[in-house]
Design an enzyme around this catalytic site. Structure first.
Site, PDB file in Angstrom:
ATOM      1  N   CYS A  56       5.767  -1.659   0.615  1.00 20.84           N
ATOM      2  CA  CYS A  56       4.405  -1.143   0.467  1.00 20.84           C
ATOM      3  C   CYS A  56       3.605  -1.167   1.768  1.00 20.84           C
ATOM      4  O   CYS A  56       3.025  -0.158   2.173  1.00 20.84           O
ATOM      5  CB  CYS A  56       3.662  -1.872  -0.653  1.00 20.84           C
ATOM      6  SG  CYS A  56       3.318  -3.626  -0.363  1.00 20.84           S
ATOM      7  N   HIS A 107       0.255  -6.302  -2.762  1.00 19.90           N
ATOM      8  CA  HIS A 107       0.697  -4.900  -2.846  1.00 19.90           C
ATOM      9  C   HIS A 107      -0.421  -4.001  -2.341  1.00 19.90           C
ATOM     10  O   HIS A 107      -1.604  -4.291  -2.555  1.00 19.90           O
ATOM     11  CB  HIS A 107       1.078  -4.531  -4.280  1.00 19.90           C
ATOM     12  CG  HIS A 107       1.737  -3.186  -4.385  1.00 19.90           C
ATOM     13  ND1 HIS A 107       2.992  -2.930  -3.870  1.00 19.90           N
ATOM     14  CD2 HIS A 107       1.308  -2.012  -4.919  1.00 19.90           C
ATOM     15  CE1 HIS A 107       3.307  -1.663  -4.097  1.00 19.90           C
ATOM     16  NE2 HIS A 107       2.293  -1.083  -4.731  1.00 19.90           N
ATOM     17  N   HIS A 119       2.137   4.897  -3.125  1.00 13.28           N
ATOM     18  CA  HIS A 119       2.591   3.592  -2.639  1.00 13.28           C
ATOM     19  C   HIS A 119       4.106   3.512  -2.701  1.00 13.28           C
ATOM     20  O   HIS A 119       4.762   4.275  -3.407  1.00 13.28           O
ATOM     21  CB  HIS A 119       1.953   2.470  -3.466  1.00 13.28           C
ATOM     22  CG  HIS A 119       2.249   2.549  -4.930  1.00 13.28           C
ATOM     23  ND1 HIS A 119       2.811   1.516  -5.634  1.00 13.28           N
ATOM     24  CD2 HIS A 119       2.066   3.539  -5.847  1.00 13.28           C
ATOM     25  CE1 HIS A 119       2.935   1.849  -6.918  1.00 13.28           C
ATOM     26  NE2 HIS A 119       2.495   3.085  -7.060  1.00 13.28           N
TER      27      HIS A 119
END
Length: 146
Positions: A56, A107, A119
């Site tokens: 990510c 994240h 993402h």
């Protein structure tokens, strides 16, 4: 790139636009989103920082670096950069953060507009709604890097 309205030779307008864009890292939210969307489907690789595979924060770092903006490597450090943005004021290109597998900003993705973000997550780079049941419960905040 900034829009430039200039009278006179086109070369002057181009020079002004490039100089202005370089001072901001040659990006705006739309260019960040357009670039990020080109990598949709790229496989997820833990620790990955290139088009051969992204995690990510490797994805967000790569996208921003591609337009001349340096971000820290980890989602935790990225969360401590830029300017805080409320969920109601999100703009395309803003980074959105979630507390997933660990406490804090574990994240990160790029807000693309319309309540969605892009993402890197298993199995690859994808678009997800901020309203998704998993992510909505884990939303931590957003930062503007532009």
């Amino acid at each position: 790139m900034d829009k430039v309205i200039a009278k006179g030779p086109k070369k002057q307008a181009t020079t002004v636009a490039v100089a202005s864009a370089q001072s901001r890292g040659s990006a705006d939210g739309a260019s960040i989103v357009d670039l990020a969307l080109k990598y949709q489907g790229t496989k997820y690789v833990y620790g990955g920082t290139s088009p051969s595979g992204f995690d990510c924060s490797g994805f967000t770092k790569y996208i921003y670096a591609s337009v001349g903006i340096s971000l820290p490597r980890t989602s935790y450090a990225q969360f401590n950069s830029g300017t805080a943005v409320s969920k109601d004021n999100l703009q395309p290109g803003d980074l959105v953060f979630f507390s997933t597998y660990a406490a804090g900003a574990s994240h990160v993705g790029i807000y693309i507009g319309g309540g969605n973000f892009i993402h890197a997550a298993d199995p690859g780079v994808k678009i997800t709604s901020l309203g998704d049941s998993y992510y909505s419960k884990r939303y931590l905040g957003a930062r503007r890097m532009l």
